[in-house]
Design an enzyme around this catalytic site. Structure first.
Site: not given
Ligand code: NAD
Length: 405
Positions: A205, A259
């Site tokens: 990744k 990312c």
């Molecule tokens: N958004 C993308 O396009 C994408 C693509 C690939 C990978 N990722 C990876 O996926 C992961 C999540 O990204 P995202 O974009 O969904 O983030 P985001 O910020 O949109 O969502 C994360 C959620 O987690 C919640 N959260 C934080 N701490 C928490 C806890 N202890 N318990 C429960 N909920 C909690 C937050 O309130 C938030 O709603 C990251 O590692 C990111 O790098 C994201």
């Protein structure tokens, strides 16, 4: 087989995954510490902008297959999809996996033998093993679990399609965990589900995003070189890409999002001596935003010299890429804020948000009524409409995102 799935973190990754699993008949409990997000989801609505997601969530909640809460419950499958930022400051930003560890601690009391525990958050190598360590510290017998890393590769704006269509990599802590977790994904993924070990999947990744960062850095470097020589970089890249083995990505105002602008640092932090190209790419992409600010300041000086007054600078786009509302690590936002901090009168047009705490957000229609210095930072579709593109051209808009090509 229909299962009870607990998805921890209901953001851009967790909520679409939860809604998709619910649409396949799994009983899904979504967990988020954000009470407002939980309430919104339980009312069948969504708190983020993503095409088609609203229909999935509405249907899943109405059918009783998806419900959200602020704390986890027991389940057959646990999916962790919480943020993995970096610690700000220092020459090499260090990964911050505190939230993953916190999420793991929150599920620990509910994890039972036979459960699948899947980490989807983009994570430094070794994090999946640390998830197992945390569970063990709670007395969980991790030999009885199937623990795996399964990174997400979706493109915001197309998440509901790509969740199903993309190939997935599953890296288990044991071959059996890889097999069992891959089987789970094959239940809703049409792409290939490829099995490997956890460290390889974690590195995979980071490699994907670093590859894109390095390629964009090449395009951004090229854009600055071409600008100095009065050459249209967009034409150069379009023509070069007609070579059968050349595929240069597009330059822009920098590189943003949580990312591509973040994950390469996870590799650099793990091996600064060897990760020289990856580090330089990060630096080139960060520098590109500073270069844009300098170009705008030069244009503002020209405006002042010609008209005897300071221009209002109207930044077109604040999001980190076209047609989304996500401002995280956005170079466009940083550029607008930097210009404002340097004393310019700055307005912003961002069709995907209503307002911003530090910037004066105006509509595109109101913006183009003004005499101002227009700066195209994000290729939002509203700026590309032929009549709007013509207006912006007539106003001499500075184009840093290729909107006029
Ligand atoms: N958004 C993308 O396009 C994408 C693509 C690939 C990978 N990722 C990876 O996926 C992961 C999540 O990204 P995202 O974009 O969904 O983030 P985001 O910020 O949109 O969502 C994360 C959620 O987690 C919640 N959260 C934080 N701490 C928490 C806890 N202890 N318990 C429960 N909920 C909690 C937050 O309130 C938030 O709603 C990251 O590692 C990111 O790098 C994201």
């Amino acid at each position: 087989m229909k299962r009870k799935v607990c998805v921890v973190g209901l953001g851009y990754i967790g909520l679409p995954t939860a809604a998709l699993l619910a649409s396949k008949g799994h009983q899904v409990m979504g967990v988020d510490i954000n009470r407002k997000a939980v309430d919104t989801i339980n009312s069948g609505q969504i708190h983020i902008v993503e095409p088609d997601l609203d229909a999935f969530v509405q249907a899943a909640v109405a059918h009783g297959n998806l419900r959200a809460d602020t704390s986890p419950t027991s389940a057959d499958v646990f999916i962790i999809a919480v943020p993995t930022p970096f610690h700000e400051g220092g020459a090499i930003p260090q990964p911050n996996i505190d939230i993953v560890m916190e999420a793991t601690r929150s599920i620990a009391p509910f994890v039972k033998p036979g459960n699948l525990v899947i980490l989807e958050s983009t994570s430094p190598v070794g994090t999946t093993r640390q998830v197992a360590d945390i569970l063990r510290s709670f007395g969980v017998d991790t030999d009885q679990l199937f623990i795996a890393y399964c990174p997400e590769r979706v493109l915001p704006g197309k998440i509901m399609t790509e969740l199903v269509e993309n190939d997935r990599v599953v890296g288990g802590l044991t071959p059996e965990a890889s097999r069992i977790v891959a089987e789970f994904y094959r239940g809703f993924v049409r792409g290939d589900v490829l099995e490997t070990e956890a460290a390889c999947a974690e590195m995979c990744k980071l490699t994907e995003n670093s590859f894109r960062d390095v390629n964009i850095a090449f395009a951004n470097e090229l854009s600055m070189i071409c600008d100095k020589q009065g050459i249209d970089v967009w034409k150069v890249i379009a023509l070069a890409n007609r070579h059968p083995r050349v595929n240069i990505l597009q330059p822009g105002a920098g590189v943003g999002g949580h990312c591509i602008a973040v994950d390469p640092w996870f590799i650099v932090a793990s091996d600064p001596d060897n990760a020289r190209l990856i580090r330089t790419a990060r630096e080139v992409n960060n520098h590109k935003s500073e270069w844009v600010v300098d170009k705008v300041r030069t244009a503002a000086q020209g405006w002042r010299a010609a008209r005897g007054s300071e221009p209002t600078i109207i930044c077109l786009g604040l999001a980190f890429k076209p047609d989304i509302d996500d401002l995280r690590e956005s170079p466009a936002l940083e550029i607008a804020l930097d210009l404002k901090s340097k004393g310019y009168a700055v307005q912003a047009v961002e069709p995907n948000i209503e307002n911003h705490a530090s910037l004066d957000v105006v509509t595109l229609e109101d913006a183009v009524k003004q005499e101002a210095l227009f700066v195209l930072l994000v290729k939002h579709r509203q700026f590309l409409r032929p009549e709007m593109a013509a207006v912006l051209r007539s106003k001499g808009a500075l184009d840093f995102c290729g909107a006029s090509n």
